[in-house]
Scaffold this motif. Structure first.
Motif: not given
Length: 197
Positions: A166-178
């Motif tokens: 979902g969109s929340l999971e994707m934003s969390w993943l992007i934050k973790e990658v950064e």
């Protein structure tokens, strides 16, 4: 193939004197059927006592029906024809009445088409019935296979959509990658400082 199709249609259209008015309406007209999927064109030229079928014809047809094979198989009654016409799955140019009369004459509105009955005068009852059953079984098998493939495809799509983040999971993943990239930058800078010293 064209000869067999011609014989079957002649048997259906010119089978009874009761269809004289229909025959009269079709007489002298031509219908061009174009099936896009298999790049096939068939020209029906209606005479007084029989129909002739060709792959090509020099004259422009009175009515041209352009469709796909799957849509063509759905033309079992007039209501279905109208629905398909409005949904733009069929393209008709010229005199629409010709295709309407042709479908009505083939008795697709209320009568089940029996292939064996129309083949038996030429090849005998037993062979005609065998061919009819073979075609019917193949059609049912093909229909079942198409239905199963549609079901499998829809289930696969639903499963993929269910598993996609979902969109929340994707934003969390992007934050973790950064954050990981920032940590790697820090380590990279420390290694460079150690190499200099």
């Amino acid at each position: 193939m064209m000869t067999a199709l011609e014989k079957i249609i002649n048997t259906i259209i010119y089978r009874e004197q009761a269809l004289a008015s229909t025959q009269k309406h079709l007489c002298g007209h031509s219908l061009l059927l174009i099936i896009n999927e298999i790049n096939l064109s068939i020209v029906f030229i209606f005479g007084k006592n029989k129909v002739k079928i060709f792959h090509r014809h020099n004259r422009i047809a009175d009515c041209t029906l352009t469709t796909t094979l799957t849509t063509l198989l759905k033309l079992y009654n007039y209501q279905e024809f109208i629905k398909l016409l409005h949904s733009e799955k069929l393209e008709v140019k010229g005199d629409l009445k010709i295709i309407e009369v042709f479908l009505a004459t083939l008795a697709l509105d209320g009568m089940e088409f029996d292939l064996g009955e129309h083949l038996s005068p030429w090849i005998g009852d037993i062979i005609a019935e065998s061919i009819s059953q073979f075609v019917c079984n193949r059609y049912k098998l093909m229909n079942y296979a198409i239905k199963r493939k549609k079901e499998c495809l829809s289930q696969t799509i639903i499963e993929e959509l269910r598993l996609s983040p979902g969109s929340l999971e994707m934003s969390w993943l992007i934050k973790e990658v950064e954050e990981c990239l920032d940590i790697l930058d820090i380590f990279d800078n420390r290694i460079r400082l150690l190499e200099i010293s």
